[in-house]
Motif scaffolding. Structure first.
Motif, PDB file in Angstrom:
ATOM      1  N   UNK A 150      53.642  47.191  49.103  1.00 51.39           N
ATOM      2  CA  UNK A 150      52.508  48.095  48.906  1.00 51.39           C
ATOM      3  C   UNK A 150      51.900  47.911  47.512  1.00 51.39           C
ATOM      4  N   UNK A 151      52.748  47.857  46.503  1.00 51.74           N
ATOM      5  CA  UNK A 151      52.260  47.701  45.126  1.00 51.74           C
ATOM      6  C   UNK A 151      51.617  46.340  44.910  1.00 51.74           C
ATOM      7  N   UNK A 191      27.645  48.268  34.861  1.00 51.83           N
ATOM      8  CA  UNK A 191      28.541  47.905  35.950  1.00 51.83           C
ATOM      9  C   UNK A 191      29.939  47.606  35.421  1.00 51.83           C
ATOM     10  N   UNK A 192      29.999  46.915  34.265  1.00 56.55           N
ATOM     11  CA  UNK A 192      31.295  46.605  33.687  1.00 56.55           C
ATOM     12  C   UNK A 192      32.056  47.881  33.363  1.00 56.55           C
ATOM     13  N   UNK A 193      31.337  48.903  32.904  1.00 61.27           N
ATOM     14  CA  UNK A 193      31.980  50.183  32.596  1.00 61.27           C
ATOM     15  C   UNK A 193      32.563  50.814  33.862  1.00 61.27           C
ATOM     16  N   UNK A 194      31.881  50.632  34.994  1.00 53.67           N
ATOM     17  CA  UNK A 194      32.371  51.184  36.246  1.00 53.67           C
ATOM     18  C   UNK A 194      33.630  50.480  36.729  1.00 53.67           C
ATOM     19  N   UNK A 195      33.837  49.249  36.277  1.00 52.52           N
ATOM     20  CA  UNK A 195      35.016  48.488  36.685  1.00 52.52           C
ATOM     21  C   UNK A 195      36.250  48.833  35.855  1.00 52.52           C
ATOM     22  N   UNK A 196      36.053  49.503  34.731  1.00 53.87           N
ATOM     23  CA  UNK A 196      37.174  49.820  33.846  1.00 53.87           C
ATOM     24  C   UNK A 196      38.285  50.592  34.560  1.00 53.87           C
ATOM     25  N   UNK A 238      44.539  43.454  46.041  1.00 58.15           N
ATOM     26  CA  UNK A 238      43.350  44.012  46.684  1.00 58.15           C
ATOM     27  C   UNK A 238      42.368  44.559  45.648  1.00 58.15           C
ATOM     28  N   UNK A 239      42.867  45.335  44.690  1.00 59.42           N
ATOM     29  CA  UNK A 239      41.989  45.892  43.661  1.00 59.42           C
ATOM     30  C   UNK A 239      41.407  44.765  42.805  1.00 59.42           C
ATOM     31  N   UNK A 240      42.222  43.748  42.511  1.00 62.64           N
ATOM     32  CA  UNK A 240      41.719  42.603  41.742  1.00 62.64           C
ATOM     33  C   UNK A 240      40.590  41.916  42.497  1.00 62.64           C
ATOM     34  N   UNK A 241      40.736  41.805  43.818  1.00 62.85           N
ATOM     35  CA  UNK A 241      39.698  41.179  44.627  1.00 62.85           C
ATOM     36  C   UNK A 241      38.408  41.990  44.604  1.00 62.85           C
ATOM     37  N   UNK A 242      38.515  43.321  44.594  1.00 65.38           N
ATOM     38  CA  UNK A 242      37.298  44.140  44.552  1.00 65.38           C
ATOM     39  C   UNK A 242      36.604  44.029  43.193  1.00 65.38           C
ATOM     40  N   UNK A 243      37.384  43.784  42.149  1.00 66.25           N
ATOM     41  CA  UNK A 243      36.769  43.566  40.830  1.00 66.25           C
ATOM     42  C   UNK A 243      35.907  42.311  40.880  1.00 66.25           C
ATOM     43  N   UNK A 245      43.762  50.576  36.718  1.00 66.58           N
ATOM     44  CA  UNK A 245      44.621  50.725  37.895  1.00 66.58           C
ATOM     45  C   UNK A 245      45.455  49.467  38.118  1.00 66.58           C
ATOM     46  N   UNK A 246      44.844  48.307  37.925  1.00 63.95           N
ATOM     47  CA  UNK A 246      45.585  47.049  38.086  1.00 63.95           C
ATOM     48  C   UNK A 246      46.734  46.988  37.095  1.00 63.95           C
ATOM     49  N   UNK A 247      46.461  47.367  35.854  1.00 64.64           N
ATOM     50  CA  UNK A 247      47.501  47.340  34.824  1.00 64.64           C
ATOM     51  C   UNK A 247      48.642  48.298  35.167  1.00 64.64           C
ATOM     52  N   UNK A 248      48.302  49.495  35.629  1.00 64.97           N
ATOM     53  CA  UNK A 248      49.331  50.473  35.974  1.00 64.97           C
ATOM     54  C   UNK A 248      50.137  50.024  37.197  1.00 64.97           C
ATOM     55  N   UNK A 249      49.456  49.483  38.193  1.00 67.37           N
ATOM     56  CA  UNK A 249      50.147  48.986  39.390  1.00 67.37           C
ATOM     57  C   UNK A 249      51.068  47.823  39.037  1.00 67.37           C
ATOM     58  N   UNK A 250      50.593  46.942  38.157  1.00 70.23           N
ATOM     59  CA  UNK A 250      51.414  45.803  37.742  1.00 70.23           C
ATOM     60  C   UNK A 250      52.656  46.277  36.996  1.00 70.23           C
TER      61      UNK A 250
END
Length: 222
Positions: A200-201, A2-7, A207-212, A12-17
């Motif tokens: 948006x960013x 599961x952790x691998x699926x979160x990578x 939002x993505x952080x919350x799904x993690x 994406x969080x890093x790129x968005x940030x």
């Protein structure tokens, strides 16, 4: 596993940030002033007074009142279903609002002049705006809340809804709401395009952080 699926989401969080940081610097330097004004002029040319009430209504979708109610409802639903730890996802909403206030307080970026902006949807947030001169407008709070709240709702519905049609429609409807609210911000001339992009960013980051958090690895007994 599961952790691998979160990578991918962590990447994406890093790129968005990184994109948000770059945009913040560009906005602070005034490099988007020209494109911002070009978009405002173009949107002003599309204005029809008869559509004003419609777009004021659309603005309510991302307003602090409705978005707070929807987020509170999501948290209450998770608690009701027994996902008490998952309900802490509500912190993402609070964090997003803190970031919005921080940037609007510290980044000089006045909103479009009241001479060109049209009356926004009614909101309690208007009571917090200064009475003299335009307030700083980066990032758009409406856009931030729309991406975060409707994105999270779509995520939870796709995971937990018992109806296939609801799971199928959740993401497309969320995307439609996000696009419509983005257009609304520009159509009413209450935000620059850079404000909308910033919201948006930042909304996507939270939002993505919350799904993690919602998809975090669980202990076997849970």
């Amino acid at each position: 596993m599961l952790l691998r699926l979160l990578v991918p989401r962590l990447v994406a969080i890093a790129l968005l940030a990184a994109a948000f940081m770059v945009l913040t610097v560009v906005v602070s330097l005034g490099w988007l002033a020209g494109p911002d004004h070009d978009v405002l002029i173009y949107m002003s040319g599309l204005w029809h007074e008869s559509l004003h009430p419609l777009f004021q209504g659309i603005a309510l979708l991302g307003g602090i009142e409705l978005s707070s109610l929807l987020m509170a409802g999501l948290v209450a639903f998770l608690i009701w279903k027994g996902y008490r730890a998952d309900a802490w996802v509500g912190i993402a909403f609070v964090a997003a609002e803190v970031f919005e206030i921080f940037y609007k307080t510290n980044l000089p970026h006045p909103a479009p002049s009241a001479k060109v902006a049209h009356a926004d949807g009614p909101s309690l947030s208007m009571l917090l705006e200064p009475s003299t001169g335009p307030a700083n407008s980066f990032p758009s709070g409406h856009m931030l809340r729309t991406v975060l709240v409707y994105g999270l709702l779509a995520f939870v519905i796709r995971r937990l809804a018992p109806w296939p049609w609801a799971r199928a429609l959740a993401l497309p409807l969320a995307v439609v709401v996000i696009v419509v609210v983005a257009f609304d911000r520009l159509y009413l001339d209450v935000h620059w395009e850079s404000d909308v992009l910033g919201g948006l960013l930042l909304g996507a980051i939270t939002m993505v952080s919350a799904t993690v958090w919602l998809d975090r690895p669980r202990r076997a007994e849970n």
